[in-house]
Scaffold this active site. Structure first.
Site, short mmCIF file in Angstrom:
data_model
loop_
_atom_site.label_atom_id
_atom_site.label_comp_id
_atom_site.label_asym_id
_atom_site.label_seq_id
_atom_site.Cartn_x
_atom_site.Cartn_y
_atom_site.Cartn_z
N ASP A 14 0.96 -1.06 0.01
CA ASP A 14 0.07 0.00 -0.10
C ASP A 14 0.92 1.33 -0.05
O ASP A 14 1.62 1.40 1.08
CB ASP A 14 -0.76 -0.04 1.17
CG ASP A 14 -1.97 0.88 1.16
OD1 ASP A 14 -2.11 1.89 0.25
OD2 ASP A 14 -2.59 1.17 2.10
N ASP A 108 -2.80 2.54 -6.15
CA ASP A 108 -1.71 2.91 -5.09
C ASP A 108 -1.83 1.38 -4.23
O ASP A 108 -1.03 1.56 -3.20
CB ASP A 108 -2.11 3.80 -4.10
CG ASP A 108 -3.56 3.88 -3.48
OD1 ASP A 108 -4.38 3.32 -3.98
OD2 ASP A 108 -3.65 4.69 -2.46
N GLU A 109 -2.25 0.20 -4.41
CA GLU A 109 -2.31 -0.86 -3.56
C GLU A 109 -2.57 -2.02 -4.24
O GLU A 109 -3.26 -2.13 -5.32
CB GLU A 109 -3.18 -0.90 -2.26
CG GLU A 109 -4.63 -0.84 -2.70
CD GLU A 109 -5.48 -0.67 -1.43
OE1 GLU A 109 -5.17 -1.50 -0.62
OE2 GLU A 109 -6.63 -0.05 -1.56
#
Length: 367
Positions: A14, A108-109
């Site tokens: 993350d 983003d993860e």
């Protein structure tokens, strides 16, 4: 303990305050100052906030007005999604050097299954450290990670040592880790559910574990069995490289509130065009059309209709959206409109992902 589930080595990576960190990377003058991506003093919604802004209670999905009220010296910047996608692509290329089993959740993860990996490294902990270092060296950004035997625990663990840290929950530590965990930190337990659990005397994983499945299903419906299982470390979902979306949508927040349906029709047409573009890009169609209306006082209203056939055409989508718009009178002026399509035709076909969502066995398992 019974051997009813294979142990996997899962990493959840993350990025730390991704959008805001990219803005700081490209404009070093912003570093150390409260920063919000999206929103403004008067309009819009915050897409992301850096850690300096979060100290003042600024969060994603908060209105720009409230963010400014909480943090008068905050800086707002416009989102640059093409830039975020560019860096996200670099990060994913790093992931694929370690495993092909990569499941992105957003820009983003992502989850990585490194049980068997391209580096031949038996330690998921060392792999996570190496991946985070690679991301820092190649993008200049920090990432956090959680490492454990399944996706649920890995995702919970990735939050423990944020920012720029990681947490490994070894197989023999899973039960004690979950029992001591604040119920608010359980993935899938939102603010409303947490409040309800508090009222039922459930404050930690150990409290949750004392409740029988019948009780949890009575109080939380289908979510009851999920809570019953995850607190026991049971989560069988595999890392799926091609996640199938449950819905596809598009929405717009307006510079000025709209008070008449006539003005909204033009906006809905543009939204329907964008939705059609996304549907055709992913080769998806659906049966359930949902109209989302957010009023100027931030109350939210959704109206849905299911038709007997799959559609992806903007004309048909817009026709149903208009019907839903006129279904009942507006309660106030409108700041946001959105249209989404669900009940998709993805059950029996492979589709492209849209960028835009255990009972333990006692054995040696090196993490």
């Amino acid at each position: 303990m019974p051997n009813e589930m294979p142990l996997r080595k899962i990493i959840h990576v993350d990025m730390d305050a991704f959008y805001a960190s990219v803005e700081e990377l490209d404009n070093p003058d912003l570093k150390g100052k409260p920063l919000a991506v999206g929103g403004s003093e008067k309009r819009g919604v915050v897409s992301a906030a850096n850690y300096e802004a979060r100290k003042f209670g600024v969060r994603s999905a908060m209105s720009g007005y409230i963010a400014k009220k909480n943090c008068p010296h905050i800086t707002f910047v416009k989102p640059r999604f093409e830039r975020y996608k560019e860096i996200s692509k670099k990060i994913r290329s790093i992931f694929f050097e370690y495993t092909d089993l990569v499941e992105p959740l957003s820009l983003d993860e992502a989850y990585l299954d490194v049980t068997i990996n391209k580096k031949g490294n038996p330690s998921a902990t060392l792999l996570a450290t190496e991946i985070r270092q690679r991301i820092l060296e190649e993008t200049g950004l920090n990432a956090s990670a959680g490492i454990s035997i399944n996706k649920f625990i890995a995702k919970v663990a990735s939050d423990i040592n944020k920012p720029n840290g990681q947490k490994t929950v070894n197989p023999e530590e899973v039960i004690s880790f979950l029992e001591a965990l604040d119920i608010r930190k359980f993935y899938g337990v939102g603010k409303v559910t947490a409040e309800k659990m508090y009222q039922l005397g459930i404050f930690t994983g150990n409290d949750l574990k004392t409740k029988p499945i019948e009780f949890l299903e009575e109080k939380f419906g289908k979510g009851g069995s999920y809570y019953y299982n995850v607190v026991r470390g049971i989560h069988t979902s595999e890392v799926k490289p091609h996640r199938i979306p449950k819905s596809v949508g598009a929405e717009r927040t307006f510079n000025e509130n709209l008070s008449s349906e006539i003005f909204m029709l033009e906006r809905l047409e543009r939204i329907a065009e964008e939705l059609e573009r996304r549907l055709k890009k992913a080769a998806i169609a659906g049966k359930t059309i949902t109209l989302k209306i957010k009023y100027s006082d931030f109350t939210l209203n959704t109206r849905s209709k299911t038709i007997p056939y799959f559609i992806a055409d903007k004309t048909l989508i817009l026709e149903t959206a208009k019907e839903l718009l006129y279904q009942e009178e507006l309660q106030n002026s409108v700041r946001l409109l959105g249209i989404s399509l669900s009940n998709l035709n993805t059950d029996s076909k492979a589709i492209k992902k849209i960028d835009n969502k255990s009972i333990l066995v006692q054995l040696k398992f090196d993490f």
